[in-house]
Write a protein that holds these residues in place. Structure first.
Motif, PDB file in Angstrom:
ATOM      1  N   GLN A   3      50.988  42.057  51.120  1.00 47.15           N
ATOM      2  CA  GLN A   3      50.919  41.108  50.027  1.00 47.15           C
ATOM      3  C   GLN A   3      52.187  40.277  49.955  1.00 47.15           C
ATOM      4  N   GLU A  75      40.977  38.709  48.003  1.00 42.87           N
ATOM      5  CA  GLU A  75      41.289  39.909  47.225  1.00 42.87           C
ATOM      6  C   GLU A  75      42.802  40.103  47.129  1.00 42.87           C
ATOM      7  N   THR A  76      43.514  39.769  48.219  1.00 45.18           N
ATOM      8  CA  THR A  76      44.981  39.850  48.183  1.00 45.18           C
ATOM      9  C   THR A  76      45.543  38.870  47.166  1.00 45.18           C
ATOM     10  N   ARG A  79      44.920  40.166  43.652  1.00 47.39           N
ATOM     11  CA  ARG A  79      45.856  41.234  43.317  1.00 47.39           C
ATOM     12  C   ARG A  79      47.214  40.654  42.945  1.00 47.39           C
ATOM     13  N   ASP A  83      48.736  41.145  39.160  1.00 42.55           N
ATOM     14  CA  ASP A  83      49.962  41.920  38.996  1.00 42.55           C
ATOM     15  C   ASP A  83      51.162  41.080  38.587  1.00 42.55           C
ATOM     16  N   ILE A 288      40.250  46.070  42.877  1.00 47.00           N
ATOM     17  CA  ILE A 288      39.662  44.789  43.264  1.00 47.00           C
ATOM     18  C   ILE A 288      38.987  44.909  44.630  1.00 47.00           C
ATOM     19  N   GLU A 291      39.563  47.395  47.736  1.00 43.89           N
ATOM     20  CA  GLU A 291      40.599  48.375  47.416  1.00 43.89           C
ATOM     21  C   GLU A 291      39.974  49.742  47.161  1.00 43.89           C
ATOM     22  N   SER A 301      34.761  44.530  41.270  1.00 41.10           N
ATOM     23  CA  SER A 301      35.999  45.036  40.695  1.00 41.10           C
ATOM     24  C   SER A 301      35.711  46.060  39.610  1.00 41.10           C
ATOM     25  N   THR A 324      34.268  40.282  41.455  1.00 45.83           N
ATOM     26  CA  THR A 324      35.725  40.091  41.512  1.00 45.83           C
ATOM     27  C   THR A 324      36.166  38.860  40.734  1.00 45.83           C
TER      28      THR A 324
END
Length: 347
Positions: A3, A75-76, A79, A83, A288, A291, A301, A324
């Motif tokens: 990431q 998805e990355t 995330r 975050d 997500i 994951e 998700s 998601t």
């Protein structure tokens, strides 16, 4: 792919990335550079924005589903947004009332948990899930009713006035008087105890020859208690509500994914394990897409938060499952609020 740290993106790139993600989560469709250029205060041409979006795609944070389409977060990228960039919005007073109104101390705890999960599902437009606390039922009354020569119905009334029935196999030689004797013994001597406590007392009284039961009645008492104890360990502890919320207009173009998700929701044991993994979290946990292996195919998700009993011990988990492209900023605080409300109920 590792990431990209949020601090490695310059201000302009962060701004464009945030706008793409927020626009995608709002619309559910890929976002083009011309759309982003219309946001007030950006003062960048579509060409400049396209260059930045291309850089974000090369970094693995955005993707283009089609050559001529706009971009959507990977998805990355989601995330990274969740975050490091998301600004959560507290549930409105109306949303809080909708959840709290379903959480009362009247009746079995499972009913309150199911009602709260239904409310959360409706507000989030997702499927709501809750792990029910594993608790030994406390006996209030117990009786046996003969069904046939080899089967009886074990009827247990709990101290919360819940009534449940289980079929128990018996020896054809067991008399009706043995059924009455066993029922009376459980109600008189074991009332107020959990199932495990009742079995322990039965063993103690038999060893001390205080049980005052003949052999047939003793076997009946033990069989009745054991069938409930085993059932308590094996019964589903996951409540799922609102699967129909997953089939909306936005899902019409992605029916294969929705069908896959609905199939996955049928696997309650697998979902229970996944949701239970949020038990150690201090607050809300977010999974997500890929994951988690369970929802890797449907690209869904999971947002889940633990709830606690009076002593602070985690006794269950509540959450939602959806695509998601969820509105994470709105739903994460909503799940957290529901977990807090359930914690107050458990106290």
């Amino acid at each position: 792919m590792s990431q990209t740290p949020i601090n490695e993106l310059n201000d302009r790139t962060r701004t464009i990335f945030r706008m793409v993600v927020e626009s995608y989560l709002d619309s559910g469709t890929p976002v083009g550079s011309r759309t982003i250029s219309k946001f007030a205060g950006l003062n960048l041409s579509p060409a400049s924005i396209r260059n930045v979006m291309q850089d974000l795609e090369e970094a693995g944070l955005l993707a283009a589903p089609h050559t001529s389409a706009g971009r959507m977060p990977t998805e990355t990228g989601l995330r990274l947004f969740v975050d490091g960039m998301m600004q959560a919005a507290e549930p409105s007073a109306e949303e809080r009332r909708a959840i709290e109104s379903q959480i009362t101390g009247d009746g079995p705890i499972e009913e309150a948990l199911a009602a709260a999960t239904s409310a959360l599902s409706g507000l989030s437009a997702c499927a709501g899930v809750v792990l029910v606390p594993k608790r030994d039922a406390v006996l209030k009354a117990f009786s046996f009713a003969r069904l046939s020569a080899t089967q009886v119905l074990a009827i247990m009334v709990g101290t919360d006035n819940s009534v449940e029935n289980r079929v128990v196999s018996i020896d054809p030689a067991v008399s009706d008087s043995a059924l009455v004797e066993a029922s009376n013994y459980i109600s008189a001597r074991l009332s107020g105890l959990t199932l495990s406590e009742a079995l322990s007392r039965l063993d103690s009284e038999i060893r001390a020859e205080k049980a005052e039961l003949d052999n047939a009645s003793e076997k009946l008492v033990r069989a009745g208690l054991v069938v409930w104890s085993l059932d308590a360990n094996d019964r589903p502890v996951l409540i799922v509500r609102g699967q129909s919320n997953l089939i909306d207009e936005a899902a019409a173009a992605d029916l294969d994914r929705v069908r896959q998700l609905l199939d996955e929701l049928e696997s309650k044991e697998e979902i229970a394990r996944l949701v239970d993994s949020a038990r150690e979290a201090q607050s809300t946990r977010i999974f997500i897409g890929s994951e988690n292996n369970l929802f890797s195919l449907s690209g869904s998700s999971v947002i889940a938060a633990p709830y606690r009993e009076a002593g602070g011990k985690v006794v269950g988990v509540v959450g939602v499952i959806g695509p998601t492209r969820l509105n994470y900023a709105r739903i994460v605080p909503m799940v957290d609020f529901t977990a807090q409300a359930l914690s107050r109920l458990m106290k």
